[in-house]
Design a protein around this motif. Structure first.
Motif, PDB file in Angstrom:
ATOM      1  N   ILE A   1      -7.018  11.187  -6.762  1.00 28.67           N
ATOM      2  CA  ILE A   1      -8.066  12.194  -6.622  1.00 28.67           C
ATOM      3  C   ILE A   1      -7.881  13.210  -7.742  1.00 28.67           C
ATOM      4  O   ILE A   1      -6.789  13.748  -7.937  1.00 28.67           O
ATOM      5  CB  ILE A   1      -7.991  12.889  -5.255  1.00 28.67           C
ATOM      6  CG1 ILE A   1      -8.125  11.863  -4.132  1.00 28.67           C
ATOM      7  CG2 ILE A   1      -9.077  13.957  -5.147  1.00 28.67           C
ATOM      8  CD1 ILE A   1      -7.901  12.441  -2.754  1.00 28.67           C
ATOM      9  N   VAL A   2      -8.957  13.461  -8.481  1.00 33.07           N
ATOM     10  CA  VAL A   2      -8.929  14.410  -9.590  1.00 33.07           C
ATOM     11  C   VAL A   2      -9.615  15.691  -9.133  1.00 33.07           C
ATOM     12  O   VAL A   2     -10.757  15.656  -8.657  1.00 33.07           O
ATOM     13  CB  VAL A   2      -9.633  13.829 -10.837  1.00 33.07           C
ATOM     14  CG1 VAL A   2      -9.647  14.828 -11.970  1.00 33.07           C
ATOM     15  CG2 VAL A   2      -8.970  12.532 -11.264  1.00 33.07           C
ATOM     16  N   SER A   3      -8.948  16.819  -9.277  1.00 37.18           N
ATOM     17  CA  SER A   3      -9.474  18.149  -8.923  1.00 37.18           C
ATOM     18  C   SER A   3      -9.965  18.219  -7.476  1.00 37.18           C
ATOM     19  O   SER A   3     -10.916  18.933  -7.170  1.00 37.18           O
ATOM     20  CB  SER A   3     -10.612  18.553  -9.870  1.00 37.18           C
ATOM     21  OG  SER A   3     -10.146  18.612 -11.179  1.00 37.18           O
ATOM     22  N   LYS A   4      -9.380  17.487  -6.585  1.00 33.47           N
ATOM     23  CA  LYS A   4      -9.646  17.476  -5.148  1.00 33.47           C
ATOM     24  C   LYS A   4     -11.047  17.019  -4.753  1.00 33.47           C
ATOM     25  O   LYS A   4     -11.420  17.072  -3.596  1.00 33.47           O
ATOM     26  CB  LYS A   4      -9.401  18.867  -4.551  1.00 33.47           C
ATOM     27  CG  LYS A   4      -7.974  19.341  -4.681  1.00 33.47           C
ATOM     28  CD  LYS A   4      -7.804  20.690  -4.030  1.00 33.47           C
ATOM     29  CE  LYS A   4      -6.387  21.184  -4.230  1.00 33.47           C
ATOM     30  NZ  LYS A   4      -6.177  22.498  -3.631  1.00 33.47           N
ATOM     31  N   VAL A   5     -11.847  16.554  -5.695  1.00 29.13           N
ATOM     32  CA  VAL A   5     -13.212  16.137  -5.353  1.00 29.13           C
ATOM     33  C   VAL A   5     -13.612  14.784  -5.934  1.00 29.13           C
ATOM     34  O   VAL A   5     -14.493  14.129  -5.412  1.00 29.13           O
ATOM     35  CB  VAL A   5     -14.253  17.187  -5.800  1.00 29.13           C
ATOM     36  CG1 VAL A   5     -14.101  18.460  -5.005  1.00 29.13           C
ATOM     37  CG2 VAL A   5     -14.151  17.445  -7.285  1.00 29.13           C
ATOM     38  N   LEU A   6     -13.003  14.360  -7.035  1.00 23.75           N
ATOM     39  CA  LEU A   6     -13.386  13.118  -7.704  1.00 23.75           C
ATOM     40  C   LEU A   6     -12.392  12.010  -7.343  1.00 23.75           C
ATOM     41  O   LEU A   6     -11.245  12.026  -7.780  1.00 23.75           O
ATOM     42  CB  LEU A   6     -13.432  13.309  -9.218  1.00 23.75           C
ATOM     43  CG  LEU A   6     -13.860  12.094 -10.046  1.00 23.75           C
ATOM     44  CD1 LEU A   6     -15.299  11.715  -9.710  1.00 23.75           C
ATOM     45  CD2 LEU A   6     -13.711  12.391 -11.521  1.00 23.75           C
TER      46      LEU A   6
ATOM     47  N   ASP B   1       0.851  -1.188   0.000  1.00 24.41           N
ATOM     48  CA  ASP B   1       0.000   0.000   0.000  1.00 24.41           C
ATOM     49  C   ASP B   1       0.889   1.240   0.000  1.00 24.41           C
ATOM     50  O   ASP B   1       1.554   1.538   0.980  1.00 24.41           O
ATOM     51  CB  ASP B   1      -0.908  -0.025   1.226  1.00 24.41           C
ATOM     52  CG  ASP B   1      -2.011   1.013   1.171  1.00 24.41           C
ATOM     53  OD1 ASP B   1      -2.071   1.781   0.193  1.00 24.41           O
ATOM     54  OD2 ASP B   1      -2.822   1.046   2.115  1.00 24.41           O
ATOM     55  N   ARG B   2       0.893   1.916  -1.119  1.00 28.55           N
ATOM     56  CA  ARG B   2       1.642   3.165  -1.252  1.00 28.55           C
ATOM     57  C   ARG B   2       0.677   4.279  -1.622  1.00 28.55           C
ATOM     58  O   ARG B   2      -0.534   4.069  -1.654  1.00 28.55           O
ATOM     59  CB  ARG B   2       2.749   3.034  -2.309  1.00 28.55           C
ATOM     60  CG  ARG B   2       3.852   2.089  -1.905  1.00 28.55           C
ATOM     61  CD  ARG B   2       4.630   2.637  -0.692  1.00 28.55           C
ATOM     62  NE  ARG B   2       5.718   1.780  -0.312  1.00 28.55           N
ATOM     63  CZ  ARG B   2       5.709   0.950   0.699  1.00 28.55           C
ATOM     64  NH1 ARG B   2       4.647   0.828   1.441  1.00 28.55           N
ATOM     65  NH2 ARG B   2       6.751   0.225   1.003  1.00 28.55           N
ATOM     66  N   LYS B   3       1.181   5.431  -1.940  1.00 33.28           N
ATOM     67  CA  LYS B   3       0.349   6.610  -2.172  1.00 33.28           C
ATOM     68  C   LYS B   3      -0.814   6.341  -3.128  1.00 33.28           C
ATOM     69  O   LYS B   3      -1.961   6.622  -2.813  1.00 33.28           O
ATOM     70  CB  LYS B   3       1.212   7.748  -2.701  1.00 33.28           C
ATOM     71  CG  LYS B   3       0.453   9.028  -2.894  1.00 33.28           C
ATOM     72  CD  LYS B   3       1.352  10.146  -3.352  1.00 33.28           C
ATOM     73  CE  LYS B   3       0.537  11.418  -3.560  1.00 33.28           C
ATOM     74  NZ  LYS B   3       1.353  12.509  -4.034  1.00 33.28           N
ATOM     75  N   HIS B   4      -0.545   5.804  -4.294  1.00 31.14           N
ATOM     76  CA  HIS B   4      -1.594   5.570  -5.290  1.00 31.14           C
ATOM     77  C   HIS B   4      -1.882   4.097  -5.539  1.00 31.14           C
ATOM     78  O   HIS B   4      -2.892   3.765  -6.135  1.00 31.14           O
ATOM     79  CB  HIS B   4      -1.215   6.217  -6.636  1.00 31.14           C
ATOM     80  CG  HIS B   4      -1.169   7.706  -6.580  1.00 31.14           C
ATOM     81  ND1 HIS B   4      -2.293   8.482  -6.462  1.00 31.14           N
ATOM     82  CD2 HIS B   4      -0.126   8.569  -6.615  1.00 31.14           C
ATOM     83  CE1 HIS B   4      -1.959   9.756  -6.445  1.00 31.14           C
ATOM     84  NE2 HIS B   4      -0.641   9.831  -6.530  1.00 31.14           N
ATOM     85  N   TRP B   5      -1.010   3.200  -5.107  1.00 34.17           N
ATOM     86  CA  TRP B   5      -1.140   1.788  -5.457  1.00 34.17           C
ATOM     87  C   TRP B   5      -1.527   0.950  -4.241  1.00 34.17           C
ATOM     88  O   TRP B   5      -1.002   1.131  -3.156  1.00 34.17           O
ATOM     89  CB  TRP B   5       0.168   1.249  -6.030  1.00 34.17           C
ATOM     90  CG  TRP B   5       0.443   1.769  -7.397  1.00 34.17           C
ATOM     91  CD1 TRP B   5       1.229   2.834  -7.736  1.00 34.17           C
ATOM     92  CD2 TRP B   5      -0.088   1.259  -8.612  1.00 34.17           C
ATOM     93  NE1 TRP B   5       1.210   3.009  -9.086  1.00 34.17           N
ATOM     94  CE2 TRP B   5       0.408   2.062  -9.656  1.00 34.17           C
ATOM     95  CE3 TRP B   5      -0.946   0.211  -8.930  1.00 34.17           C
ATOM     96  CZ2 TRP B   5       0.091   1.838 -10.979  1.00 34.17           C
ATOM     97  CZ3 TRP B   5      -1.268  -0.007 -10.248  1.00 34.17           C
ATOM     98  CH2 TRP B   5      -0.747   0.800 -11.267  1.00 34.17           C
ATOM     99  N   LEU B   6      -2.417   0.022  -4.477  1.00 36.90           N
ATOM    100  CA  LEU B   6      -2.764  -0.985  -3.482  1.00 36.90           C
ATOM    101  C   LEU B   6      -2.706  -2.333  -4.185  1.00 36.90           C
ATOM    102  O   LEU B   6      -3.438  -2.580  -5.137  1.00 36.90           O
ATOM    103  CB  LEU B   6      -4.163  -0.759  -2.908  1.00 36.90           C
ATOM    104  CG  LEU B   6      -4.684  -1.855  -1.977  1.00 36.90           C
ATOM    105  CD1 LEU B   6      -3.803  -1.978  -0.741  1.00 36.90           C
ATOM    106  CD2 LEU B   6      -6.121  -1.592  -1.585  1.00 36.90           C
ATOM    107  N   VAL B   7      -1.811  -3.205  -3.723  1.00 43.17           N
ATOM    108  CA  VAL B   7      -1.654  -4.540  -4.296  1.00 43.17           C
ATOM    109  C   VAL B   7      -1.828  -5.546  -3.163  1.00 43.17           C
ATOM    110  O   VAL B   7      -1.211  -5.410  -2.104  1.00 43.17           O
ATOM    111  CB  VAL B   7      -0.269  -4.725  -4.968  1.00 43.17           C
ATOM    112  CG1 VAL B   7      -0.124  -6.133  -5.512  1.00 43.17           C
ATOM    113  CG2 VAL B   7      -0.056  -3.697  -6.052  1.00 43.17           C
ATOM    114  N   ARG B   8      -2.674  -6.522  -3.381  1.00 47.18           N
ATOM    115  CA  ARG B   8      -2.915  -7.567  -2.391  1.00 47.18           C
ATOM    116  C   ARG B   8      -2.735  -8.920  -3.072  1.00 47.18           C
ATOM    117  O   ARG B   8      -3.327  -9.171  -4.114  1.00 47.18           O
ATOM    118  CB  ARG B   8      -4.324  -7.433  -1.833  1.00 47.18           C
ATOM    119  CG  ARG B   8      -4.699  -8.550  -0.890  1.00 47.18           C
ATOM    120  CD  ARG B   8      -5.935  -8.221  -0.106  1.00 47.18           C
ATOM    121  NE  ARG B   8      -5.562  -7.179   0.851  1.00 47.18           N
ATOM    122  CZ  ARG B   8      -6.387  -6.235   1.281  1.00 47.18           C
ATOM    123  NH1 ARG B   8      -7.603  -6.178   0.846  1.00 47.18           N
ATOM    124  NH2 ARG B   8      -5.971  -5.357   2.161  1.00 47.18           N
TER     125      ARG B   8
END
Length: 180
Positions: free
Chosen positions: A83-88, A46-53
């Motif tokens: 997160i895109v544009s702080k909301v999506l 589990d890193r900033k953008h990636w989650l691998v299990r």
């Protein structure tokens, strides 16, 4: 190990007077003890953008006359989150499952029970699902391409003898949470 997000283990089960449904779909009971050995490995990344299990399982029963188990099973899930544009909130990923070929229990719809069979082996093919999730406030949009590997590794996809797994298909939808 919590530091490495890894779990390794082994299980030993000794079952006495095991009750099962025999090849004629009738209830039966063993007169001997049944032993099941299994070993597993679970790893999360589990890193900033990636989650691998990843999960691996190896198992063996002492007597195949009473219970059928796949010798090997595995699962891998890879997800990219951002997160895109702080909301999506977005998440894209792939899930893959595999188990070795084995004599899976057959299903009897009249009694809604599974029973032993030794004629048709199932397994030995991957189940691959692709998914995308988009979340905006309380609304979530999703897309899933289920069994994406269907047809690539043959068309022998069964979950139980004579019960085919669905072919490549997709689902789209919206989930909207309401608050009082």
């Amino acid at each position: 190990s919590q530091a490495y997000k890894t779990t390794v283990g082994a299980n030993y089960s000794l079952i006495g007077n095991y009750i099962y449904n025999n090849a004629e779909a009738l209830p039966a009971q063993t007169s001997t003890e049944l032993m099941i050995l299994s070993a597993y490995l679970n790893k999360d990344y589990d890193r900033k953008h990636w989650l691998v299990r990843a999960q691996l399982l190896v198992q063996k029963a002492s007597n195949d006359n009473y219970i059928h188990l796949p010798a090997f099973a595995g699962y891998v899930s890879m997800n990219y989150r951002t997160i895109v544009s702080k909301v999506l909130y977005t998440q894209f990923g792939v899930d893959a499952r595999y188990n070795s070929a084995f004599y899976a229990d057959a299903y009897e719809p009249a009694t809604a029970r599974y029973y032993l069979q030794n004629e048709q082996r199932i397994g030995n093919f991957p189940f691959v699902d692709l998914h995308a999730n988009l979340k905006l406030k309380r609304t979530r949009f999703f897309f899933v391409l289920m069994n994406a590997a269907s047809g690539l590794a043959g068309n022998n996809y069964y979950v139980a003898p004579d019960y085919a797994y669905y072919r490549r298909t997709y689902r789209i939808g919206i989930a909207w949470s309401f608050y009082d």
